[in-house]
Scaffold this motif. Structure first.
Motif, PDB file in Angstrom:
ATOM      1  N   GLN A   1       0.834  -1.198   0.000  1.00  0.00           N
ATOM      2  CA  GLN A   1       0.000   0.000   0.000  1.00  0.00           C
ATOM      3  C   GLN A   1       0.877   1.259   0.000  1.00  0.00           C
ATOM      4  OE1 GLN A   1      -2.180   0.565   3.693  1.00  0.00           O
ATOM      5  NE2 GLN A   1      -3.940   1.384   2.573  1.00  0.00           N
ATOM      6  N   VAL A   2       1.888   1.293   0.841  1.00  0.00           N
ATOM      7  CA  VAL A   2       2.770   2.458   0.925  1.00  0.00           C
ATOM      8  C   VAL A   2       3.606   2.595  -0.343  1.00  0.00           C
ATOM      9  CG1 VAL A   2       4.732   3.456   2.171  1.00  0.00           C
ATOM     10  CG2 VAL A   2       2.803   2.546   3.441  1.00  0.00           C
ATOM     11  N   LEU A   3       4.091   1.489  -0.878  1.00  0.00           N
ATOM     12  CA  LEU A   3       4.860   1.550  -2.121  1.00  0.00           C
ATOM     13  C   LEU A   3       4.008   2.106  -3.264  1.00  0.00           C
ATOM     14  CD1 LEU A   3       6.937  -1.741  -1.919  1.00  0.00           C
ATOM     15  CD2 LEU A   3       7.805   0.614  -1.782  1.00  0.00           C
ATOM     16  N   GLU A   4       2.756   1.720  -3.334  1.00  0.00           N
ATOM     17  CA  GLU A   4       1.845   2.285  -4.345  1.00  0.00           C
ATOM     18  C   GLU A   4       1.670   3.781  -4.117  1.00  0.00           C
ATOM     19  OE1 GLU A   4       0.212   1.354  -7.099  1.00  0.00           O
ATOM     20  OE2 GLU A   4       1.071  -0.657  -7.022  1.00  0.00           O
ATOM     21  N   GLU A   5       1.505   4.155  -2.868  1.00  0.00           N
ATOM     22  CA  GLU A   5       1.261   5.556  -2.520  1.00  0.00           C
ATOM     23  C   GLU A   5       2.416   6.465  -2.951  1.00  0.00           C
ATOM     24  OE1 GLU A   5      -0.608   7.892   1.282  1.00  0.00           O
ATOM     25  OE2 GLU A   5       0.670   6.159   1.683  1.00  0.00           O
ATOM     26  N   VAL A   6       3.630   5.982  -2.864  1.00  0.00           N
ATOM     27  CA  VAL A   6       4.789   6.801  -3.258  1.00  0.00           C
ATOM     28  C   VAL A   6       5.201   6.561  -4.710  1.00  0.00           C
ATOM     29  CG1 VAL A   6       5.653   6.985  -0.887  1.00  0.00           C
ATOM     30  CG2 VAL A   6       6.560   5.189  -2.405  1.00  0.00           C
TER      31      VAL A   6
ATOM     32  N   PRO B   1      17.736  -2.540  -4.349  1.00  0.00           N
ATOM     33  CA  PRO B   1      17.986  -1.133  -4.020  1.00  0.00           C
ATOM     34  C   PRO B   1      18.973  -0.432  -4.958  1.00  0.00           C
ATOM     35  CG  PRO B   1      17.902  -2.436  -2.031  1.00  0.00           C
ATOM     36  CD  PRO B   1      17.851  -3.408  -3.174  1.00  0.00           C
ATOM     37  N   LEU B   2      20.037  -1.103  -5.353  1.00  0.00           N
ATOM     38  CA  LEU B   2      21.038  -0.451  -6.197  1.00  0.00           C
ATOM     39  C   LEU B   2      20.551  -0.201  -7.623  1.00  0.00           C
ATOM     40  CD1 LEU B   2      24.327  -2.162  -4.983  1.00  0.00           C
ATOM     41  CD2 LEU B   2      23.508   0.150  -4.499  1.00  0.00           C
TER      42      LEU B   2
ATOM     43  N   ARG C   1      11.850   8.058  -3.075  1.00  0.00           N
ATOM     44  CA  ARG C   1      10.498   7.532  -2.853  1.00  0.00           C
ATOM     45  C   ARG C   1      10.545   6.355  -1.873  1.00  0.00           C
ATOM     46  NH1 ARG C   1       6.613   9.125  -6.892  1.00  0.00           N
ATOM     47  NH2 ARG C   1       7.634  10.524  -8.361  1.00  0.00           N
ATOM     48  N   ALA C   2      11.550   5.507  -2.011  1.00  0.00           N
ATOM     49  CA  ALA C   2      11.707   4.377  -1.086  1.00  0.00           C
ATOM     50  C   ALA C   2      11.956   4.884   0.335  1.00  0.00           C
ATOM     51  CB  ALA C   2      12.846   3.475  -1.547  1.00  0.00           C
TER      52      ALA C   2
ATOM     53  N   ARG D   1       9.686   4.112   3.591  1.00  0.00           N
ATOM     54  CA  ARG D   1      10.185   3.610   4.884  1.00  0.00           C
ATOM     55  C   ARG D   1       9.697   4.487   6.029  1.00  0.00           C
ATOM     56  NH1 ARG D   1      14.896   2.774   1.957  1.00  0.00           N
ATOM     57  NH2 ARG D   1      15.805   4.692   2.752  1.00  0.00           N
ATOM     58  N   ALA D   2       9.655   5.795   5.797  1.00  0.00           N
ATOM     59  CA  ALA D   2       9.194   6.703   6.850  1.00  0.00           C
ATOM     60  C   ALA D   2       7.686   6.570   7.083  1.00  0.00           C
ATOM     61  CB  ALA D   2       9.553   8.141   6.485  1.00  0.00           C
TER      62      ALA D   2
END
Length: 147
Positions: free
Chosen positions: A17-22, A32-33, A42-43, A47-48
């Motif tokens: 849900q948060v990943l979609e939001e950002v 990550p790299l 955005r990541a 996380r925040a």
């Protein structure tokens, strides 16, 4: 055991849900790299936001981004603030960024408050708005720049 699975499923759902939001819903399997600078920011926001904080501190969050990505990130952060209603402390050296995002600008000099400027413009804010232009001139004057 079932409650553990349910809790795990809830964590996965919240993460997605948060990943979609950002705007990173399409990058859930990315390493990550492999993320661009904007995606990495955005990541960091995801996380925040994952714990639904009441307070966020953003210290020069867009400094390393190109101009276009910076504008997109400013829009995203503005939308997230309005949606989540978190208190946010934004540290920036970018006058326009402060005026676009903040409700109040504080100018520091040698660790002391030199000036404080309320920013009561409605959202979304635009650079060409006469009130924005006036606030920009006032803030620059407090910074010792006459324009």
């Amino acid at each position: 055991m079932e409650s553990h699975r349910e809790a795990q499923n809830q964590r996965v759902f919240r993460t997605l849900q948060v990943l979609e939001e950002v705007g990173l819903g399409h990058r859930t399997d990315a390493w990550p790299l492999t993320l661009s600078g904007g995606e990495a920011q955005r990541a960091a926001l995801a996380r925040a936001l994952i714990r639904e904080p009441k307070f966020l501190m953003l210290d020069e969050p867009f400094a390393a981004l190109d101009a276009l990505t910076r504008l997109h990130m400013q829009d995203l952060v503005s939308a997230l603030w309005q949606r989540h209603k978190s208190a946010v402390l934004l540290v920036t050296h970018d006058v326009d960024e402060a005026l676009l995002l903040a409700d109040r600008a504080v100018v520091l000099e040698e660790g002391r408050i030199r000036a404080e400027l309320p920013i009561s413009l409605s959202h979304p804010r635009r650079h060409y708005d006469p009130a924005f232009v006036q606030l920009r001139a006032t803030l620059l004057k407090h910074l010792g720049v006459d324009g």
